[in-house]
Design a protein around this motif. Structure first.
Motif, PDB file in Angstrom:
ATOM      1  N   THR A  83      51.179 132.399  50.514  1.00 16.95           N
ATOM      2  CA  THR A  83      51.100 133.781  51.129  1.00 16.95           C
ATOM      3  C   THR A  83      50.446 133.499  52.444  1.00 16.95           C
ATOM      4  N   LEU A  84      50.092 132.456  52.843  1.00 19.90           N
ATOM      5  CA  LEU A  84      49.393 132.185  54.096  1.00 19.90           C
ATOM      6  C   LEU A  84      50.191 132.311  55.062  1.00 19.90           C
ATOM      7  N   GLU A  85      50.079 132.965  56.266  1.00 17.30           N
ATOM      8  CA  GLU A  85      50.825 133.258  57.452  1.00 17.30           C
ATOM      9  C   GLU A  85      51.243 131.918  58.145  1.00 17.30           C
ATOM     10  N   GLU A  86      50.437 130.946  58.240  1.00 17.18           N
ATOM     11  CA  GLU A  86      50.639 129.394  58.722  1.00 17.18           C
ATOM     12  C   GLU A  86      51.300 128.886  57.867  1.00 17.18           C
ATOM     13  N   MET A  87      51.434 128.942  56.667  1.00 17.52           N
ATOM     14  CA  MET A  87      52.245 128.326  55.735  1.00 17.52           C
ATOM     15  C   MET A  87      53.945 128.972  55.425  1.00 17.52           C
ATOM     16  N   GLU A  88      54.014 129.806  56.030  1.00 18.97           N
ATOM     17  CA  GLU A  88      55.370 130.543  56.058  1.00 18.97           C
ATOM     18  C   GLU A  88      56.627 129.707  55.953  1.00 18.97           C
ATOM     19  N   GLU A  89      56.449 128.642  57.013  1.00 21.84           N
ATOM     20  CA  GLU A  89      57.740 127.817  57.180  1.00 21.84           C
ATOM     21  C   GLU A  89      57.826 126.982  55.685  1.00 21.84           C
ATOM     22  N   TYR A  90      56.898 126.791  54.803  1.00 24.26           N
ATOM     23  CA  TYR A  90      56.718 125.915  53.881  1.00 24.26           C
ATOM     24  C   TYR A  90      56.526 126.652  52.350  1.00 24.26           C
ATOM     25  N   GLN A  91      57.163 128.140  52.477  1.00 23.71           N
ATOM     26  CA  GLN A  91      56.839 128.848  51.313  1.00 23.71           C
ATOM     27  C   GLN A  91      57.681 128.237  49.919  1.00 23.71           C
ATOM     28  N   ASP A  92      58.488 127.824  50.305  1.00 25.38           N
ATOM     29  CA  ASP A  92      59.549 127.201  49.159  1.00 25.38           C
ATOM     30  C   ASP A  92      59.266 125.746  48.618  1.00 25.38           C
ATOM     31  N   ALA A  93      58.365 125.082  49.543  1.00 27.65           N
ATOM     32  CA  ALA A  93      58.403 123.684  49.510  1.00 27.65           C
ATOM     33  C   ALA A  93      56.818 123.563  48.736  1.00 27.65           C
ATOM     34  N   LEU A  94      56.079 124.521  48.713  1.00 29.25           N
ATOM     35  CA  LEU A  94      54.712 124.370  48.066  1.00 29.25           C
ATOM     36  C   LEU A  94      54.590 124.856  46.731  1.00 29.25           C
ATOM     37  N   THR A  95      55.449 124.223  45.928  1.00 32.65           N
ATOM     38  CA  THR A  95      55.252 124.374  44.477  1.00 32.65           C
ATOM     39  C   THR A  95      54.964 122.780  44.023  1.00 32.65           C
ATOM     40  N   SER A  96      54.391 122.638  42.875  1.00 33.90           N
ATOM     41  CA  SER A  96      54.123 121.337  42.346  1.00 33.90           C
ATOM     42  C   SER A  96      55.372 120.481  42.327  1.00 33.90           C
ATOM     43  N   LYS A  97      56.479 120.982  41.986  1.00 34.87           N
ATOM     44  CA  LYS A  97      57.659 120.290  41.705  1.00 34.87           C
ATOM     45  C   LYS A  97      58.221 119.698  43.105  1.00 34.87           C
ATOM     46  N   ASN A  98      58.025 120.483  44.090  1.00 34.28           N
ATOM     47  CA  ASN A  98      58.527 120.266  45.524  1.00 34.28           C
ATOM     48  C   ASN A  98      57.608 119.337  46.466  1.00 34.28           C
ATOM     49  N   ILE A  99      56.250 119.489  45.920  1.00 31.63           N
ATOM     50  CA  ILE A  99      55.411 118.657  46.731  1.00 31.63           C
ATOM     51  C   ILE A  99      55.481 117.095  46.190  1.00 31.63           C
ATOM     52  N   VAL A 100      55.732 117.018  44.706  1.00 31.06           N
ATOM     53  CA  VAL A 100      55.968 115.755  44.197  1.00 31.06           C
ATOM     54  C   VAL A 100      57.219 115.189  44.643  1.00 31.06           C
ATOM     55  N   ARG A 101      58.265 116.080  44.954  1.00 27.34           N
ATOM     56  CA  ARG A 101      59.419 115.490  45.201  1.00 27.34           C
ATOM     57  C   ARG A 101      59.392 114.874  47.112  1.00 27.34           C
ATOM     58  N   SER A 102      58.516 115.616  47.581  1.00 29.82           N
ATOM     59  CA  SER A 102      58.428 115.221  49.002  1.00 29.82           C
ATOM     60  C   SER A 102      57.724 113.981  49.125  1.00 29.82           C
ATOM     61  N   GLY A 103      56.816 113.672  48.228  1.00 32.07           N
ATOM     62  CA  GLY A 103      56.200 112.617  48.013  1.00 32.07           C
ATOM     63  C   GLY A 103      57.118 111.307  47.695  1.00 32.07           C
ATOM     64  N   MET A 104      57.960 111.635  46.810  1.00 33.00           N
ATOM     65  CA  MET A 104      58.950 110.699  46.297  1.00 33.00           C
ATOM     66  C   MET A 104      59.892 110.370  47.470  1.00 33.00           C
ATOM     67  N   ILE A 105      60.384 111.295  48.286  1.00 36.74           N
ATOM     68  CA  ILE A 105      61.145 111.114  49.554  1.00 36.74           C
ATOM     69  C   ILE A 105      60.375 110.147  50.506  1.00 36.74           C
ATOM     70  N   TYR A 106      59.079 110.329  50.701  1.00 35.34           N
ATOM     71  CA  TYR A 106      58.583 109.354  51.556  1.00 35.34           C
ATOM     72  C   TYR A 106      58.476 107.982  50.843  1.00 35.34           C
ATOM     73  N   LYS A 107      58.435 108.043  49.787  1.00 30.24           N
ATOM     74  CA  LYS A 107      58.091 106.414  49.020  1.00 30.24           C
ATOM     75  C   LYS A 107      59.832 105.985  49.357  1.00 30.24           C
ATOM     76  N   ALA A 108      60.735 106.858  49.099  1.00 33.56           N
ATOM     77  CA  ALA A 108      62.087 106.229  49.366  1.00 33.56           C
ATOM     78  C   ALA A 108      62.442 105.658  50.912  1.00 33.56           C
ATOM     79  N   LEU A 109      61.709 106.344  51.834  1.00 36.38           N
ATOM     80  CA  LEU A 109      61.597 105.884  53.132  1.00 36.38           C
ATOM     81  C   LEU A 109      61.115 104.567  53.272  1.00 36.38           C
ATOM     82  N   GLU A 110      59.877 104.467  52.549  1.00 34.28           N
ATOM     83  CA  GLU A 110      59.347 103.058  52.715  1.00 34.28           C
ATOM     84  C   GLU A 110      60.089 102.078  52.276  1.00 34.28           C
TER      85      GLU A 110
END
Length: 331
Positions: free
Chosen positions: A255-282
């Protein structure tokens, strides 16, 4: 190939690509069209503009211009190949035109974020307790109903060996997580546990003088600390927070204005997946490929079973989308 419409033709198309990685990306994309091809009773290469519009908007659901350009070029190439080899009844490829045509179907929303964006998100959070939720989920500390996160205690942190013991709701050890030497996870846990007050709503609300902007946190052996209330009487050694606390915090972040761009990304599932994608890059940097072996290594670290659906976000297209400069440097 059973998940493809006209599998024999699509197999011949895919056979021309030497690199297995390319074939896998194209295969995954062509499989996505199966249901709509079945619905229309014809192959993609015979779709008209109206049918392609439905396909792009409702099946591919293009999220960025990068994915629109990448995916649509593959489809356009497939259609042209079918026309050239007389499989298609069309004389002119309806997708051979301006890239702007593909961009019309982009429904921009951010499901995942990069390491750099994770750091930006954390920098906007006032409470270390909240910052730790993002960092922990990024590392895959989750479990059923975030049980690994809410039951994490300070003495589960093995600072000397960079390991974290993860437990279930019964306090039983579930697994041991190895943490990279340069990871801030353990230091962030310590800072979170040291907090004695929690700022409500990330400090975005001006409360009347009779209402406090903060709540007092109990002394606790847990990293995530419960608030002192009249009910618990200020007892020390506070209990573990509920999984609802974590979910409510994530909802508040969105709900924070500064997080508007990441509204759909800030779920437990998508935060975990974002970390997995970074591990994939490594792993891609290490091995020069992102195949089954690398994805299984990611699954082991994140304590999940390997399945083909993981390739929907653990793929080269996603790495190019979230880490364009790093990928460009690698190539």
């Amino acid at each position: 190939m059973m998940c493809m419409y006209n599998p024999e033709i699509k197999t011949m198309y895919l056979a021309q690509f030497e690199h297995q990685e390319t074939r896998e990306v194209y295969t995954r994309l062509l499989k996505k069209s199966f249901e709509v091809e079945k619905q229309y009773g014809k192959d993609l290469f015979d779709f008209n503009e109206e049918e392609f519009e439905y396909y792009f908007r409702n099946i591919l659901r293009l999220k960025t211009k990068e994915s629109a350009r990448s995916y649509c070029n593959v489809i356009a190439n497939y259609v042209q190949w079918a026309i050239d080899h007389k499989y298609s009844g069309q004389l002119i490829n309806p997708l051979k035109g301006s890239q702007d045509y593909f961009y019309e179907f982009v429904q921009e929303t951010r499901l995942y974020f990069s390491y750099q964006e994770k750091e930006v998100i954390i920098s906007k959070l006032v409470n270390k307790q909240d910052s730790f939720i993002i960092e922990a989920l990024w590392h895959g500390i989750q479990g059923n109903k975030v049980s690994e996160l809410v039951n994490l205690k300070m003495n589960d942190m093995d600072i000397e060996n960079n390991k974290v013991i993860l437990r279930n709701d019964h306090g039983e050890m579930v697994r041991e997580l190895e943490v990279e030497n340069d990871s801030p996870l353990i230091s962030m846990a310590r800072l979170a546990n040291l907090e004695s007050e929690y700022v409500k709503l990330n400090g975005t609300v001006d409360y009347p003088n009779n209402l406090k902007e903060t709540v007092t946190l109990s002394d606790s052996k847990y990293v995530l600390k419960s608030a002192l209330t009249k009910r618990n009487g200020g007892a020390s050694g506070g209990e573990a927070v509920s999984h609802y606390t974590v979910y409510n915090r994530l909802e508040m972040f969105r709900t924070l204005e500064e997080m508007e761009e990441y509204q759909d990304a800030l779920t437990s599932k998508n935060i975990v997946r974002s970390g997995m994608i970074y591990k994939a890059l490594e792993l891609y940097k290490r091995d020069g490929e992102l195949g089954t072996h690398q994805i299984k290594e990611i699954c082991k670290k994140y304590n999940m079973k390997y399945k083909w659906a993981l390739r929907d976000y653990l793929n080269i297209d996603m790495l190019n989308e979230l880490y364009p400069s790093e990928m460009k440097e690698l190539h």
